[in-house]
Design an enzyme around this catalytic site. Structure first.
Site, mmCIF file in Angstrom:
data_model
loop_
_atom_site.group_PDB
_atom_site.id
_atom_site.type_symbol
_atom_site.label_atom_id
_atom_site.label_comp_id
_atom_site.label_asym_id
_atom_site.label_seq_id
_atom_site.Cartn_x
_atom_site.Cartn_y
_atom_site.Cartn_z
ATOM 1 N N GLY A 208 28.867 87.087 11.200
ATOM 2 C CA GLY A 208 28.467 85.835 11.848
ATOM 3 C C GLY A 208 28.209 84.764 10.814
ATOM 4 O O GLY A 208 28.611 84.901 9.651
ATOM 5 N N ASN A 209 27.556 83.700 11.201
ATOM 6 C CA ASN A 209 27.182 82.656 10.237
ATOM 7 C C ASN A 209 25.892 81.997 10.708
ATOM 8 O O ASN A 209 25.347 82.359 11.750
ATOM 9 C CB ASN A 209 28.327 81.660 10.050
ATOM 10 C CG ASN A 209 28.691 80.984 11.351
ATOM 11 O OD1 ASN A 209 27.887 80.285 11.945
ATOM 12 N ND2 ASN A 209 29.912 81.234 11.830
ATOM 13 N N ARG A 210 25.414 81.025 9.934
ATOM 14 C CA ARG A 210 24.074 80.480 10.186
ATOM 15 C C ARG A 210 24.034 79.347 11.205
ATOM 16 O O ARG A 210 23.018 78.695 11.374
ATOM 17 C CB ARG A 210 23.477 79.960 8.877
ATOM 18 C CG ARG A 210 23.266 81.035 7.848
ATOM 19 C CD ARG A 210 22.617 80.436 6.613
ATOM 20 N NE ARG A 210 22.825 81.253 5.452
ATOM 21 C CZ ARG A 210 22.154 82.372 5.198
ATOM 22 N NH1 ARG A 210 21.242 82.798 6.025
ATOM 23 N NH2 ARG A 210 22.420 83.068 4.118
ATOM 24 N N SER A 211 25.140 79.057 11.869
ATOM 25 C CA SER A 211 25.136 77.941 12.821
ATOM 26 C C SER A 211 24.157 78.219 13.966
ATOM 27 O O SER A 211 24.068 79.345 14.463
ATOM 28 C CB SER A 211 26.544 77.762 13.390
ATOM 29 O OG SER A 211 26.507 76.894 14.493
ATOM 30 N N ALA A 277 31.134 76.703 14.650
ATOM 31 C CA ALA A 277 31.418 77.326 13.352
ATOM 32 C C ALA A 277 32.054 78.687 13.649
ATOM 33 O O ALA A 277 31.373 79.712 13.701
ATOM 34 C CB ALA A 277 30.138 77.485 12.554
#
Ligand code: CTP
Length: 400
Positions: A208-211, A277
Site C-alpha cells: 500500500g502507500n501513505r495516501s 495514489a
C-alpha cells in the site's frame, strides 16, 4: 453576485465588531438585503442603531422583546438567509458552534441554518494559536462551515501576528466569490478517485502507500457543494470523512478494482479528476495462506497494475475533461508534463514531497498545475479545501 441576496450577519463581541459597519455598507451598496443579529457583548463594541440604520432593518438581539411581547424567530431568520455570515466570530462563539451550545439568538439561528454559513474569526494572538481553537475550527469545517482566514498584523492588545478579522473588502469579495461558485457545477457529472490501493500479498498483508484520500475527498466535496453529481471511487483509507449528499461513494481495494469502477463510470461523466495514489505494481500471485517466515529472504514477484488514468485518457471524448495528479521527487515539471501528454490529460496537478506541509496525510497542500498548452501555475501552500477550490475553478474553464 450579491444583488437581491439575503445576507444575515451575526455579530459577536470583539473589537473587530466596529468593522461590521463597513461590511454592511458594502453589502447594501451591492444590492444585498441585510439583517443583523448581535450578541449581548457585541453591543458593547458597536451600537445596534448604527447597524439598523445601515442595514435598513431592525437589529435582532434577543429571542423576545418583553416590552412589545415580540418573538424573534430564529428558524425564520435562518430560512430567510441565502448566507449566514458571522463576523467577527469570537473564540467563545466558535467553541459553542462546534459543541452544540445554544444560549443566544445568534447561535440558535446557526443551529437552524440550512444555507451556507461563513465565519470570519477574530481574536487575540494567543487565543488564535491555541490548540482548542484549531480543534473547534476543524469541527466547523467538517460541519461545512466556510472559514475566512485571519489576517496577520497588529492586534488590539498590541501583540502582532495572526488573529485580525479579514478586512471588510476581503469579506465582501469572499461572499461574492462564494455565491458566484455556489451552483456552477449544477447538472455536471464528475468522477473523482482518491486514496491508496491495497494489493494483497497473502490474507493478512498488502502493498500500500501513505495516501489518506484527503485531497480527493476535498475535491469531491467542493464539486458537490457547487452542484455537481459526484461519483467518488475511494481506496482503503482509515480516515473518517463526511461526504456531501451529492456524492455517491464506491469503495474499492485494489488497482484493478479502481480501474474497473472508473472505466464503468467515466463514459457518462463530464469530467474526471484522478487523484488516487494507485499502486503501480501488484503481486503476481496471492497466497491463500499466511506466508511463514521459514526462510531468511523472500522475493515477491510483482506485475504492473492497469493505469486507470491512461485508460480514461484513451476513452476520453472531445467534450470530456480529464485531470490527473503527479507525485514527483525529481525533474518534477518535466516528468509531470510527460504524464500529461502520455495520458492525454487536460491538466496535471503536481505535488512534490519536498514542500513542507504538502503531500500525504497533511491538511495542507502546495500544487503546481500544467495544462495542455504548457502553461504552468504555481500556487501557495493552502488548506486542501482551498486547493480543491483552485483545481475545481480550473476544471470549470476546461469543461465550460
Ligand atoms: N494512476 C493511475 N493508475 C496507476 C498509476 C497511476 O490511474 N496504476 C494515476 C494517478 O491516479 C495519478 C497519475 O496516474 O493521477 C499519476 O500517478 P503517479 O504515481 O504520479 O505516476 P505514474 O503514472 O504511476 O508514474 P511513475 O510512478 O513512474 O511516476
Amino acid at each position: 453576485m450579491l444583488s437581491k441576496k439575503n445576507i444575515l450577519l451575526g455579530v459577536c463581541g470583539g473589537i473587530a465588531a466596529y468593522k461590521v459597519a463597513y461590511i454592511v455598507r458594502h453589502l447594501i451598496k451591492s444590492g444585498a438585503n441585510v439583517k443583523v443579529i448581535m450578541t449581548d457583548s457585541a453591543k458593547a463594541f458597536i451600537g445596534p442603531l448604527t447597524l439598523s440604520t445601515l442595514s435598513k432593518n431592525p437589529v435582532y438581539t434577543d429571542f423576545f422583546d418583553t416590552e412589545s411581547g415580540e418573538w424573534s424567530n430564529h428558524v425564520e431568520l435562518a430560512l430567510w438567509a441565502d448566507i449566514y455570515l458571522i463576523a467577527p466570530a469570537t473564540s467563545n462563539t466558535i467553541a459553542k458552534m462546534a459543541n452544540g451550545i445554544c444560549d443566544n439568538l445568534l447561535l440558535a439561528t446557526y443551529f437552524s441554518a440550512k444555507n451556507p454559513v461563513i465565519i470570519a474569526p477574530a481574536m487575540d494572538l494567543d487565543m488564535a494559536s491555541h490548540p482548542t481553537l484549531k480543534r473547534n475550527l476543524d469541527t466547523l469545517y467538517t460541519d461545512n462551515v466556510s472559514i475566512i482566514p485571519f489576517e496577520s498584523g497588529e492586534l488590539a492588545s498590541g501583540l502582532v501576528g495572526p488573529g485580525r478579522m479579514a478586512e471588510p473588502e476581503i469579506i465582501h469579495s469572499y461572499l461574492s466569490d462564494f455565491l458566484s461558485s455556489s451552483n456552477d457545477f449544477e447538472k455536471k457529472k464528475i468522477l473523482v478517485n482518491a486514496g491508496p490501493t491495497h494489493e494483497p500479498i497473502d490474507p493478512v498483508r498488502f502493498i500500500g502507500n501513505r495516501s489518506t484520500g484527503k485531497m480527493g475527498v476535498a475535491l469531491a466535496n467542493e464539486l458537490a457543494q457547487r452542484g455537481a453529481d459526484v461519483t467518488l471511487v475511494l481506496g482503503p483509507t482509515s480516515h473518517q470523512f463526511d461526504f456531501h449528499k451529492n456524492i455517491s461513494v464506491i469503495r474499492i481495494q485494489t488497482a484493478q478494482e479502481m480501474r474497473d469502477a472508473c472505466v464503468r463510470v467515466y463514459p457518462s461523466c463530464d469530467a474526471g479528476i484522478l487523484s488516487a495514489a494507485v499502486a503501480d505494481f501488484t503481486p503476481l500471485s496471492k497466497t491463500d495462506k499466511k506466508i511463514k517466515k521459514s526462510s531468511n529472504t523472500l522475493a515477491l514477484e510483482l506485475v504492473k497494475t492497469p493505469d486507470t488514468l491512461a485508460e480514461l485518457g484513451q476513452l476520453k471524448s472531445g467534450n470530456q475533461g480529464l485531470i490527473g495528479f503527479a507525485l514527483e521527487t525529481n525533474d518534477a515539471i518535466e516528468n509531470a508534463t510527460g504524464k500529461l501528454k502520455r495520458k492525454n490529460l487536460d491538466l496535471i496537478v503536481l505535488n512534490t514531497l519536498e514542500d513542507k506541509g504538502a503531500g500525504f496525510g497533511h491538511d495542507t497542500n502546495k500544487i503546481t498545475t500544467i495544462d495542455k498548452t504548457g502553461e504552468i501555475c504555481t500556487f501557495d501552500l493552502k488548506s486542501k479545501k482551498q486547493v480543491a477550490k483552485d483545481i475545481v475553478n480550473t476544471l470549470k474553464t476546461i469543461i465550460k
